[in-house]
Design a protein around this motif. Structure first.
Motif, PDB file in Angstrom:
ATOM      1  N   ALA A 138       1.071  -1.225  -0.042  1.00 57.06           N
ATOM      2  CA  ALA A 138      -0.265   0.158   0.444  1.00 57.06           C
ATOM      3  C   ALA A 138       0.878   1.407   0.285  1.00 57.06           C
ATOM      4  O   ALA A 138       0.534   2.350  -0.048  1.00 57.06           O
ATOM      5  CB  ALA A 138      -1.097  -0.218   1.149  1.00 57.06           C
ATOM      6  N   ALA A 139       1.723   1.069   0.335  1.00 52.48           N
ATOM      7  CA  ALA A 139       2.478   2.689  -0.148  1.00 52.48           C
ATOM      8  C   ALA A 139       3.272   3.199   1.190  1.00 52.48           C
ATOM      9  O   ALA A 139       2.479   4.589   1.301  1.00 52.48           O
ATOM     10  CB  ALA A 139       3.046   3.291  -0.882  1.00 52.48           C
ATOM     11  N   GLU A 140       1.830   3.078   2.286  1.00 50.87           N
ATOM     12  CA  GLU A 140       1.881   3.538   3.759  1.00 50.87           C
ATOM     13  C   GLU A 140       2.680   3.556   4.632  1.00 50.87           C
ATOM     14  O   GLU A 140       2.667   1.902   4.945  1.00 50.87           O
ATOM     15  CB  GLU A 140       0.429   3.035   4.161  1.00 50.87           C
ATOM     16  CG  GLU A 140      -0.757   3.943   3.463  1.00 50.87           C
ATOM     17  CD  GLU A 140      -2.132   2.836   3.455  1.00 50.87           C
ATOM     18  OE1 GLU A 140      -2.582   4.059   3.290  1.00 50.87           O
ATOM     19  OE2 GLU A 140      -2.559   2.210   4.142  1.00 50.87           O
ATOM     20  N   LEU A 141       2.858   4.094   5.681  1.00 55.53           N
ATOM     21  CA  LEU A 141       3.272   3.260   6.949  1.00 55.53           C
ATOM     22  C   LEU A 141       2.109   3.553   7.889  1.00 55.53           C
ATOM     23  O   LEU A 141       1.980   4.834   8.279  1.00 55.53           O
ATOM     24  CB  LEU A 141       4.240   4.686   7.284  1.00 55.53           C
ATOM     25  CG  LEU A 141       5.156   4.836   8.707  1.00 55.53           C
ATOM     26  CD1 LEU A 141       6.125   3.783   9.365  1.00 55.53           C
ATOM     27  CD2 LEU A 141       5.778   6.284   9.089  1.00 55.53           C
ATOM     28  N   SER A 142       2.318   2.626   8.925  1.00 53.74           N
ATOM     29  CA  SER A 142       1.037   2.796   9.879  1.00 53.74           C
ATOM     30  C   SER A 142       1.413   2.867  11.024  1.00 53.74           C
ATOM     31  O   SER A 142       2.518   2.403  12.247  1.00 53.74           O
ATOM     32  CB  SER A 142       0.320   1.761   9.814  1.00 53.74           C
ATOM     33  OG  SER A 142      -0.219   1.058   8.924  1.00 53.74           O
ATOM     34  N   THR A 143       1.549   4.046  11.893  1.00 53.15           N
ATOM     35  CA  THR A 143       1.847   3.908  13.845  1.00 53.15           C
ATOM     36  C   THR A 143       0.754   3.805  14.090  1.00 53.15           C
ATOM     37  O   THR A 143      -0.850   4.231  14.126  1.00 53.15           O
ATOM     38  CB  THR A 143       1.856   5.609  13.404  1.00 53.15           C
ATOM     39  OG1 THR A 143       1.495   6.927  13.817  1.00 53.15           O
ATOM     40  CG2 THR A 143       3.732   5.899  12.766  1.00 53.15           C
TER      41      THR A 143
END
Length: 172
Positions: A28-33
């Motif tokens: 997804a080319a995402e960073l999840s925090t």
């Protein structure tokens, strides 16, 4: 001139709360925090905030791991010791299981016919769970791995030689 107004100073900005954990979803080319009880997602390509999933659980979220390279689901550890299986896109909780007595500090997932989930906690326990078709089951629990009162900091698995390596948060 007969009305007296009293202005009190008021703080307008929110307190900064650092993320407790993060994961990069390559598909997804995402960073999840994880911050408090919410998961925040950021688009890496655009460099912008994407979405937030609020109130995933009634306690703080403390650890996260994706279920595989596609990253459609993730395993989330909670401050009360619960493990959640979450739909990454919608934020829906697919399954939840109580695995630890205290805060989950680390989670890793090994993909196979059945996903194997390794989790460590502040209570010093290491739990090996299995996920199959949306159901998470606890298989093995090792209590006080490094002695009483010493928590687990991180876990790594070397599948080729069937070994699990854990590090502690301190010394006994």
């Amino acid at each position: 001139g007969t009305k007296m107004l009293n202005f009190l100073p008021e703080k307008n900005t929110k307190e900064f709360v650092p993320p407790s954990a993060c994961v990069f979803n390559e598909a997804a080319a995402e960073l999840s925090t994880l911050v408090g009880k919410a998961m925040y997602k950021y688009d890496i390509c655009k460099g912008s905030f994407t979405s937030v999933i609020n109130n995933l659980h009634n306690s703080d979220l403390t650890a996260i791991a994706l279920d595989g390279p596609r990253g459609r689901r993730c395993f989330v550890g909670c401050g009360n010791g619960d493990l959640l299986l979450v739909n990454y896109m919608s934020g829906g909780v697919i399954d939840a299981v109580t695995a630890h007595k205290m805060e989950v500090t680390c989670i890793i997932s090994i993909q196979g016919a059945r996903n194997t989930i390794y989790s460590g906690a502040s209570d010093g326990s290491i739990v090996i769970s299995e996920e199959h078709k949306g159901d998470v089951h606890v298989h093995t629990t090792t209590e006080n791995t490094f002695g009483e009162g010493v928590g687990i900091q991180d876990i790594k698995v070397a599948q080729s030689i069937n070994i699990l390596v854990a590090s502690s948060t301190g010394t006994h």
